[in-house]
Design a protein around this motif. Sequence first.
Motif, mmCIF file in Angstrom:
data_model
loop_
_atom_site.group_PDB
_atom_site.id
_atom_site.type_symbol
_atom_site.label_atom_id
_atom_site.label_comp_id
_atom_site.label_asym_id
_atom_site.label_seq_id
_atom_site.Cartn_x
_atom_site.Cartn_y
_atom_site.Cartn_z
ATOM 1 N N LEU A 106 -57.501 -23.833 103.036
ATOM 2 C CA LEU A 106 -57.741 -24.974 102.170
ATOM 3 C C LEU A 106 -58.989 -25.663 102.691
ATOM 4 O O LEU A 106 -59.050 -26.048 103.863
ATOM 5 N N TYR A 107 -59.991 -25.788 101.856
ATOM 6 C CA TYR A 107 -61.230 -26.461 102.233
ATOM 7 C C TYR A 107 -61.357 -27.700 101.368
ATOM 8 O O TYR A 107 -61.280 -27.603 100.146
ATOM 9 N N VAL A 108 -61.514 -28.832 101.983
ATOM 10 C CA VAL A 108 -61.628 -30.100 101.265
ATOM 11 C C VAL A 108 -63.059 -30.584 101.410
ATOM 12 O O VAL A 108 -63.569 -30.714 102.523
ATOM 13 N N THR A 109 -63.691 -30.852 100.274
ATOM 14 C CA THR A 109 -65.079 -31.301 100.320
ATOM 15 C C THR A 109 -65.347 -32.257 99.170
ATOM 16 O O THR A 109 -64.603 -32.291 98.196
ATOM 17 N N GLY A 110 -66.395 -33.001 99.282
ATOM 18 C CA GLY A 110 -66.788 -33.928 98.235
ATOM 19 C C GLY A 110 -67.731 -33.279 97.242
ATOM 20 O O GLY A 110 -68.298 -32.207 97.494
ATOM 21 N N GLU A 111 -67.906 -33.931 96.106
ATOM 22 C CA GLU A 111 -68.773 -33.406 95.047
ATOM 23 C C GLU A 111 -70.207 -33.193 95.527
ATOM 24 O O GLU A 111 -70.857 -32.230 95.151
ATOM 25 N N ASP A 112 -70.695 -34.060 96.387
ATOM 26 C CA ASP A 112 -72.080 -33.967 96.839
ATOM 27 C C ASP A 112 -72.343 -32.800 97.783
ATOM 28 O O ASP A 112 -73.473 -32.355 97.910
ATOM 29 N N SER A 113 -71.307 -32.300 98.453
ATOM 30 C CA SER A 113 -71.526 -31.233 99.430
ATOM 31 C C SER A 113 -71.044 -29.862 98.962
ATOM 32 O O SER A 113 -71.076 -28.909 99.722
ATOM 33 N N VAL A 114 -70.637 -29.723 97.706
ATOM 34 C CA VAL A 114 -70.105 -28.453 97.218
ATOM 35 C C VAL A 114 -71.200 -27.492 96.755
ATOM 36 O O VAL A 114 -71.004 -26.290 96.745
ATOM 37 N N ARG A 115 -72.379 -27.991 96.414
ATOM 38 C CA ARG A 115 -73.449 -27.115 95.913
ATOM 39 C C ARG A 115 -73.828 -26.068 96.951
ATOM 40 O O ARG A 115 -74.031 -26.372 98.109
ATOM 41 N N GLY A 116 -73.885 -24.823 96.494
ATOM 42 C CA GLY A 116 -74.283 -23.728 97.358
ATOM 43 C C GLY A 116 -73.187 -23.210 98.267
ATOM 44 O O GLY A 116 -73.380 -22.247 98.991
ATOM 45 N N LEU A 117 -72.021 -23.830 98.229
ATOM 46 C CA LEU A 117 -70.911 -23.417 99.069
ATOM 47 C C LEU A 117 -70.323 -22.117 98.539
ATOM 48 O O LEU A 117 -70.068 -21.981 97.347
ATOM 49 N N HIS A 118 -70.131 -21.143 99.407
ATOM 50 C CA HIS A 118 -69.520 -19.875 99.004
ATOM 51 C C HIS A 118 -68.374 -19.566 99.951
ATOM 52 O O HIS A 118 -68.552 -19.505 101.167
ATOM 53 N N LEU A 119 -67.193 -19.389 99.383
ATOM 54 C CA LEU A 119 -66.003 -19.027 100.154
ATOM 55 C C LEU A 119 -65.437 -17.761 99.540
ATOM 56 O O LEU A 119 -65.065 -17.743 98.362
ATOM 57 N N ASP A 120 -65.378 -16.685 100.299
ATOM 58 C CA ASP A 120 -64.863 -15.416 99.794
ATOM 59 C C ASP A 120 -63.425 -15.552 99.322
ATOM 60 O O ASP A 120 -62.617 -16.228 99.955
ATOM 61 N N ASN A 121 -63.121 -14.887 98.221
ATOM 62 C CA ASN A 121 -61.762 -14.784 97.687
ATOM 63 C C ASN A 121 -61.123 -16.121 97.328
ATOM 64 O O ASN A 121 -59.901 -16.238 97.336
ATOM 65 N N LEU A 122 -61.919 -17.104 97.000
ATOM 66 C CA LEU A 122 -61.376 -18.397 96.583
ATOM 67 C C LEU A 122 -60.887 -18.261 95.143
ATOM 68 O O LEU A 122 -61.662 -17.983 94.246
ATOM 69 N N ASP A 123 -59.577 -18.419 94.931
ATOM 70 C CA ASP A 123 -59.043 -18.196 93.590
ATOM 71 C C ASP A 123 -58.709 -19.477 92.842
ATOM 72 O O ASP A 123 -58.493 -19.452 91.645
ATOM 73 N N THR A 124 -58.664 -20.620 93.534
ATOM 74 C CA THR A 124 -58.335 -21.873 92.872
ATOM 75 C C THR A 124 -59.165 -23.008 93.444
ATOM 76 O O THR A 124 -59.313 -23.125 94.659
ATOM 77 N N LYS A 174 -61.297 -13.398 88.635
ATOM 78 C CA LYS A 174 -60.867 -14.555 87.856
ATOM 79 C C LYS A 174 -60.539 -15.697 88.800
ATOM 80 O O LYS A 174 -60.152 -15.473 89.946
ATOM 81 N N GLY A 175 -60.692 -16.904 88.307
ATOM 82 C CA GLY A 175 -60.362 -18.073 89.096
ATOM 83 C C GLY A 175 -59.762 -19.154 88.233
ATOM 84 O O GLY A 175 -59.843 -19.096 87.004
ATOM 85 N N THR A 176 -59.161 -20.117 88.876
ATOM 86 C CA THR A 176 -58.520 -21.226 88.184
ATOM 87 C C THR A 176 -59.087 -22.528 88.716
ATOM 88 O O THR A 176 -59.277 -22.675 89.927
ATOM 89 N N VAL A 177 -59.343 -23.457 87.811
ATOM 90 C CA VAL A 177 -59.760 -24.797 88.196
ATOM 91 C C VAL A 177 -58.714 -25.766 87.665
ATOM 92 O O VAL A 177 -58.390 -25.750 86.476
ATOM 93 N N ILE A 178 -58.172 -26.571 88.551
ATOM 94 C CA ILE A 178 -57.193 -27.590 88.175
ATOM 95 C C ILE A 178 -57.867 -28.939 88.345
ATOM 96 O O ILE A 178 -58.364 -29.251 89.426
#
Length: 104
Positions: free
Chosen positions: A20-38, A64-68
Amino acid sequence: DASGLVDGDVDDATNDEGYLYVTGEDSVRGLHLDNLDTVICVGRPRGPDEYTHIAGRTGRAGNKGTVINVVGYEQANALTSWESMLDVSFYPLEEDEVSELSDR
């Protein structure tokens, strides 16, 4: 920085453990996490472009991925107004429907 990792380091996580990675909207750009499904987005992003960057962390490389999105009714109306420009569909759930999801 509002970033943090729960229960270990991303580099140490295996497919069996997950992470589980928790981050803010400002720091998510360019972030890549392998096999992140949600991705769980709490609150409405500032705009459609920001939403695209947040949602784009999942479902990469043909997966495929899910966004909640966890938002109030007023914010939900703003999200649904973005559907055609983002080519996505948002499905509002009532509280009892959310509870049913956790039972699966």
